[in-house]
Every structure is written in structure tokens, then in C-alpha cells.
Design an enzyme around this catalytic site. Sequence first.
Site, PDB file in Angstrom:
ATOM      1  N   VAL A  18       0.854  -1.193   0.000  1.00  8.90           N
ATOM      2  CA  VAL A  18       0.000   0.000   0.000  1.00  8.90           C
ATOM      3  C   VAL A  18       0.886   1.239   0.000  1.00  8.90           C
ATOM      4  CG1 VAL A  18      -1.954  -1.122   1.134  1.00  8.90           C
ATOM      5  CG2 VAL A  18      -0.202  -0.032   2.525  1.00  8.90           C
ATOM      6  N   CYS A  19       0.280   2.350  -0.339  1.00 10.00           N
ATOM      7  CA  CYS A  19       0.963   3.632  -0.410  1.00 10.00           C
ATOM      8  C   CYS A  19       1.709   3.905   0.895  1.00 10.00           C
ATOM      9  CB  CYS A  19      -0.075   4.724  -0.666  1.00 10.00           C
ATOM     10  SG  CYS A  19       0.620   6.332  -1.028  1.00 10.00           S
ATOM     11  N   PRO A  20       2.929   4.322   0.821  1.00  8.21           N
ATOM     12  CA  PRO A  20       3.728   4.779  -0.314  1.00  8.21           C
ATOM     13  C   PRO A  20       4.685   3.725  -0.870  1.00  8.21           C
ATOM     14  CG  PRO A  20       4.842   5.472   1.655  1.00  8.21           C
ATOM     15  CD  PRO A  20       3.591   4.699   2.091  1.00  8.21           C
ATOM     16  N   ASP A  45      -2.420  -0.707  -5.429  1.00  3.88           N
ATOM     17  CA  ASP A  45      -2.824   0.467  -4.667  1.00  3.88           C
ATOM     18  C   ASP A  45      -3.263   1.573  -5.631  1.00  3.88           C
ATOM     19  OD1 ASP A  45      -2.638   1.855  -1.861  1.00  3.88           O
ATOM     20  OD2 ASP A  45      -1.825   3.265  -3.334  1.00  3.88           O
TER      21      ASP A  45
END
Length: 80
Positions: A18-20, A45
Site C-alpha cells: 500500500v501507499c507509499p 494500490d
Amino acid sequence: MTRDNYECDVIVDARQDVCPMPLLKAKMALSKLQSGQLLAVEACDAGSWKDIPFYVEQVGHTLRHKNEKNGVYTFVIEKK
């Protein structure tokens, strides 16, 4: 290694991240490539759809390909 008809030097699988993390993994991989080499990044994501192309443009690399299929975002980046 081929992704979407591009012969890539490195493929980063960030589909579980997931981000980042997809962007960070892309940055790390690009730092190890030579000018003209191709990097493929695969991510799930949704933020990657905007984040990765924005980063590529900001630092002067070339986004050769951008695709979404079944929730997987694929980017092919040529290092400057």
C-alpha cells in the site's frame, strides 16, 4: 522479462503493498538502473495510478506505458 510488450530490465512486484511502498520500491529500483534501461512496476494500490506517473515526470524519466487491468496497475518507466 516482458510486460505489456516491453522488454524490461527489472520488474517490481508491489501488488501486495500500500501507499507509499509501490512508489518507494520504484524509486529504489530506478536508482540501480542505468540510463535507458526499463523498469516495470505492478501495483494494486489506487494511489499508484497518480503517484508513479507524477514522480516519473518530476524527475525526468519517461513513462513508456501505463495500464490498468483487473485492479492491477502496470507502469513501464525508462530511466533518464
